[in-house]
Design an enzyme around this catalytic site. Structure first.
Site, PDB file in Angstrom:
ATOM      1  N   ARG A   1      -7.556  -0.513   0.708  1.00 26.37           N
ATOM      2  CA  ARG A   1      -8.045  -1.768   0.126  1.00 26.37           C
ATOM      3  C   ARG A   1      -8.421  -1.594  -1.343  1.00 26.37           C
ATOM      4  O   ARG A   1      -8.418  -2.551  -2.099  1.00 26.37           O
ATOM      5  CB  ARG A   1      -9.203  -2.302   0.989  1.00 26.37           C
ATOM      6  CG  ARG A   1     -10.390  -1.431   1.057  1.00 26.37           C
ATOM      7  CD  ARG A   1     -11.286  -1.752   2.258  1.00 26.37           C
ATOM      8  NE  ARG A   1     -10.738  -1.238   3.519  1.00 26.37           N
ATOM      9  CZ  ARG A   1     -11.322  -1.367   4.700  1.00 26.37           C
ATOM     10  NH1 ARG A   1     -12.466  -2.012   4.812  1.00 26.37           N
ATOM     11  NH2 ARG A   1     -10.762  -0.871   5.790  1.00 26.37           N
TER      12      ARG A   1
ATOM     13  N   ASP B   1       1.583   6.292   5.455  1.00 23.00           N
ATOM     14  CA  ASP B   1       0.600   5.391   4.845  1.00 23.00           C
ATOM     15  C   ASP B   1       1.122   4.746   3.556  1.00 23.00           C
ATOM     16  O   ASP B   1       0.401   3.993   2.902  1.00 23.00           O
ATOM     17  CB  ASP B   1      -0.714   6.152   4.598  1.00 23.00           C
ATOM     18  CG  ASP B   1      -1.942   5.265   4.781  1.00 23.00           C
ATOM     19  OD1 ASP B   1      -1.823   4.224   5.454  1.00 23.00           O
ATOM     20  OD2 ASP B   1      -3.001   5.602   4.224  1.00 23.00           O
TER      21      ASP B   1
ATOM     22  N   LYS C   1     -10.276  12.699   7.957  1.00 21.48           N
ATOM     23  CA  LYS C   1      -9.771  12.233   9.246  1.00 21.48           C
ATOM     24  C   LYS C   1      -9.740  13.389  10.254  1.00 21.48           C
ATOM     25  O   LYS C   1      -9.558  14.540   9.847  1.00 21.48           O
ATOM     26  CB  LYS C   1      -8.329  11.732   9.086  1.00 21.48           C
ATOM     27  CG  LYS C   1      -8.209  10.363   8.490  1.00 21.48           C
ATOM     28  CD  LYS C   1      -6.757   9.896   8.520  1.00 21.48           C
ATOM     29  CE  LYS C   1      -6.624   8.526   7.897  1.00 21.48           C
ATOM     30  NZ  LYS C   1      -7.370   7.469   8.594  1.00 21.48           N
TER      31      LYS C   1
ATOM     32  N   LYS D   1       0.865  -1.198   0.000  1.00 18.23           N
ATOM     33  CA  LYS D   1       0.000   0.000   0.000  1.00 18.23           C
ATOM     34  C   LYS D   1       0.890   1.233   0.000  1.00 18.23           C
ATOM     35  O   LYS D   1       1.751   1.392   0.874  1.00 18.23           O
ATOM     36  CB  LYS D   1      -0.915  -0.008   1.234  1.00 18.23           C
ATOM     37  CG  LYS D   1      -1.715   1.284   1.417  1.00 18.23           C
ATOM     38  CD  LYS D   1      -2.659   1.242   2.628  1.00 18.23           C
ATOM     39  CE  LYS D   1      -3.299   2.593   2.887  1.00 18.23           C
ATOM     40  NZ  LYS D   1      -4.170   2.607   4.074  1.00 18.23           N
TER      41      LYS D   1
ATOM     42  N   ASP E   1     -12.247   6.938   3.443  1.00 19.83           N
ATOM     43  CA  ASP E   1     -11.043   6.715   4.253  1.00 19.83           C
ATOM     44  C   ASP E   1     -10.599   5.242   4.212  1.00 19.83           C
ATOM     45  O   ASP E   1      -9.501   4.913   4.645  1.00 19.83           O
ATOM     46  CB  ASP E   1     -11.309   7.164   5.700  1.00 19.83           C
ATOM     47  CG  ASP E   1     -10.024   7.382   6.480  1.00 19.83           C
ATOM     48  OD1 ASP E   1      -8.944   7.373   5.856  1.00 19.83           O
ATOM     49  OD2 ASP E   1     -10.099   7.548   7.715  1.00 19.83           O
TER      50      ASP E   1
HETATM   51  N1  BES Z   1      -4.399   4.583   6.737  1.00 15.99           N
HETATM   52  C1  BES Z   1      -5.514   4.254   7.526  1.00 15.99           C
HETATM   53  C2  BES Z   1      -5.202   3.243   8.627  1.00 15.99           C
HETATM   54  C3  BES Z   1      -4.203   3.644   9.682  1.00 15.99           C
HETATM   55  C4  BES Z   1      -4.623   4.037  10.931  1.00 15.99           C
HETATM   56  C5  BES Z   1      -2.849   3.542   9.447  1.00 15.99           C
HETATM   57  C6  BES Z   1      -3.710   4.381  11.911  1.00 15.99           C
HETATM   58  C7  BES Z   1      -1.922   3.884  10.424  1.00 15.99           C
HETATM   59  C8  BES Z   1      -2.350   4.294  11.656  1.00 15.99           C
HETATM   60  C9  BES Z   1      -6.633   3.682   6.663  1.00 15.99           C
HETATM   61  O1  BES Z   1      -6.676   4.123   5.354  1.00 15.99           O
HETATM   62  C10 BES Z   1      -7.928   4.049   7.301  1.00 15.99           C
HETATM   63  O2  BES Z   1      -8.178   5.207   7.430  1.00 15.99           O
HETATM   64  N2  BES Z   1      -8.718   3.065   7.676  1.00 15.99           N
HETATM   65  C11 BES Z   1      -9.971   3.293   8.301  1.00 15.99           C
HETATM   66  C12 BES Z   1     -10.977   2.346   7.677  1.00 15.99           C
HETATM   67  C13 BES Z   1     -12.402   2.602   8.114  1.00 15.99           C
HETATM   68  C14 BES Z   1     -12.896   3.913   7.570  1.00 15.99           C
HETATM   69  C15 BES Z   1     -13.276   1.479   7.623  1.00 15.99           C
HETATM   70  C16 BES Z   1      -9.819   3.007   9.794  1.00 15.99           C
HETATM   71  O3  BES Z   1      -9.174   2.029  10.146  1.00 15.99           O
HETATM   72  O4  BES Z   1     -10.314   3.797  10.585  1.00 15.99           O
HETATM   73 ZN    ZN Z   2      -7.781   5.935   5.075  1.00 14.69          ZN
HETATM   74 ZN    ZN Z   3      -4.812   4.748   4.518  1.00 15.29          ZN
END
Ligand code: BES
Ligand code: ZN
Ligand code: ZN
Length: 521
Positions: free
Chosen positions: A353, A290, A279, A267, A349
């Site tokens: 995936r 990321d 966010k 990723k 967000d």
């Molecule tokens: N990049 C984030 C995940 C992340 C969180 C990486 C903390 C490093 C530290 C990812 O793209 C994300 O935002 N995921 C969301 C998914 C949700 C909206 C279903 C999450 O985990 O909150």
């Molecule tokens: Zn995200």
């Molecule tokens: Zn992300």
């Protein structure tokens, strides 16, 4: 930091370092009888007196540093050694000791490698953004290796290559997002491919991605002024040179070669604002990390090619910036992924995936037999396992065991998570085939989503490195920032998969059962 590997101490050292565990000194066969007694009495007195890690004492009339090789909790014995070496190097540099001799004549090779990596870790700093760069005091470590000099020199070459990969990963991750856009990442990868013999590169830009139907990248990347890219790096060590460069090019073209094609997918969100599902500010700065998955797979394949491991390996970097713009994907939008499945973007967000769906498709197109994807994918994984352990999901028992064992050998902890089918229904959408969010079990939902895009009959492991890739407080050998987590385990995986295919499966199984000697702690 410099190292000088010698059979016996040169006498030029300003201090001698002895590693100890509780009441015994490790690797001590070079001490005189008198010194042995002195050391014994020091250690016996440990419980009574004020005796600490990194204490300086006179032994054999030499300043001697006592390094506690079992200080931290919860580490493997190899990691204890690595931590101990890290602390030693930090202390020696701070106290400006020019030459430190480390007694390792009877250390096992993997113990020596662990210590060496600890010294390398201590050398890392990221001060590109500081107005003044401070030069750390350069310490020379004299490694007393006894009869193992030749072997230790080879190990040192391998460790230096691996360390270079770790440093590259960390530098890419720590660089801020406006300086490391997808295009800048491509530039870096192009340079690496150019200077690494045997490594080829293919880059797809937005137009090509759209034309070929890699719509995950297009969907995520179109909201940013920085266009998305997908990079495919390829190295084929399955024919030709055998063994590692550092092992002296043990060329034998008749040895059976691996039919495996190991493909890493990373990723590579150079920044993740969350998109229109923005966010909160507090968690945003860390999103420079990321793209950790992409950085890790790029660095790992560079090291694998440099080491000339006899296996076919590719690395796919899925690069985009998740930003807000007038072309940003809207919640509710539906796109058709490369494998034909339609996806509704429920939450912008959950973008990782989406780009990974293309990376997995690309892995299938280039003929992967094994896929390992690395992604800072979910906050849920951070909450579940924290920064010390990466969760992984796997559809193949042999690969899963290999991941755990390789991780253990590299002092990187992995915990197997379930691809729980009961939660798969939650990914179903009213209009589209799938939506990009699922059940409350966020890390599992993300893995189940990815599974929808894994090519048929392919062993696949998904590593969620959201917790382990980047730390905001001091952890093991990282003060703040990128840890380099995963680089070594990927290299080790390629190494073990290549050796399992040539000599015998038995040898690989022995490895899996714990080839690594342990130190009692
Ligand atoms: N990049 C984030 C995940 C992340 C969180 C990486 C903390 C490093 C530290 C990812 O793209 C994300 O935002 N995921 C969301 C998914 C949700 C909206 C279903 C999450 O985990 O909150
Ligand atoms: Zn995200
Ligand atoms: Zn992300």
């Amino acid at each position: 930091m410099k190292t000088n590997i010698v059979s016996t101490a040169t006498g030029k050292a300003n201090a001698y370092a002895l590693f100890f565990v509780k009441k015994s000194i490790q690797f001590s066969n070079i001490l005189s009888e008198e010194a042995e007694k002195q050391v014994e009495s020091v250690l016996n007195g440990m419980n009574d007196g004020p005796f600490e890690d990194l204490e300086f004492l006179e032994i054999d009339n030499q300043p001697t540093i006592f390094v506690d090789a079992a200080k931290e909790r919860g580490l493997s014995s190899l990691d204890h050694l690595r931590m101990a070496a890290y602390r030693l190097a930090k202390k020696a540099s701070k106290r400006q000791i020019p030459v430190v001799s480390i007694m390792l004549a009877d250390a096992a090779p993997e113990q020596f490698k662990s210590i060496l990596l600890g010294l390398h870790y201590a050398d890392y700093k990221f001060d590109a953004y500081k107005s003044k760069q401070k030069e750390a005091f350069q310490v020379t470590f004299e490694i007393v290796a006894g009869e193992q000099v030749a072997e230790f020199k080879k190990i040192a070459e391998v460790a230096a290559i691996e360390n270079k990969a770790i440093v590259l990963t960390k530098n890419l991750i720590n660089t801020s997002a406006s300086d490391l856009t997808p295009a800048e990442f491509v530039e870096n990868a192009n340079t690496i491919a150019k200077f690494t013999p045997g490594l080829s590169i293919k880059v797809r830009n937005m137009k090509q991605l759209e034309k070929e139907g890699f719509m995950g990248h297009v969907t995520v990347g179109k909201g940013s002024s920085h266009e998305p890219y997908m990079i495919t790096l390829s190295y084929d060590g399955s024919k030709g040179a055998r063994g590692t460069k550092a092992a002296g090019k043990n060329v034998n073209k008749n040895v059976r070669t691996s039919a495996d094609h190991l493909v890493f997918v990373g990723k590579g969100l150079t920044f993740d604002t969350g998109g229109l599902c923005l966010k909160p500010p507090k968690s945003m700065p860390e999103m420079i990390s990321d793209m950790s998955g992409a950085a890790t797979v790029l660095a790992a394949i560079q090291a694998i090619a440099t080491l000339e491991l006899p296996i076919k390996v590719s690395a796919v970097c899925c690069l985009a910036e998740n930003a807000i713009g007038n072309k940003s994907v809207l919640p509710g939008d539906i796109f058709t992924a490369k494998n034909g499945k339609t996806v509704m973007v429920d939450n912008t967000d959950a973008e990782g995936r989406l780009v990974l769906s293309d990376g997995l498709a690309e892995a299938g197109l280039i003929g992967a037999t094994h896929i390992v994807d690395l992604a800072t994918l979910t906050g849920a994984m951070v909450r579940a396992l924290g920064y010390a352990v990466a969760g992984f999901f796997c559809n193949d028992d042999a690969l899963a065991l290999n991941v755990i064992n390789c991780g253990e050998a590299c002092c990187e902890k992995f915990w197997s998570m379930p691809l729980e089918e009961e939660y798969a229904d939650a990914l179903k959408d009213h209009f589209a085939d799938l939506k990009n969010t699922g059940s409350d079990a966020g890390a599992i939902a993300a893995a189940l989503f990815l599974q929808e895009f894994v090519p048929e009959n392919t062993a696949w492991a998904h590593w969620d490195i959201a917790g382990t890739a980047f730390v905001s407080k001091s952890w093991k050998y990282t003060d703040f920032g990128a840890t380099g987590f995963g680089v070594q385990t990927l290299i080790e995986l390629a190494r073990r998969m290549s050796s399992a295919s040539d000599e015998s499966e038995d040898a690989a199984n022995e490895d899996a059962d714990g080839e690594y000697a342990t130190v009692e702690v």
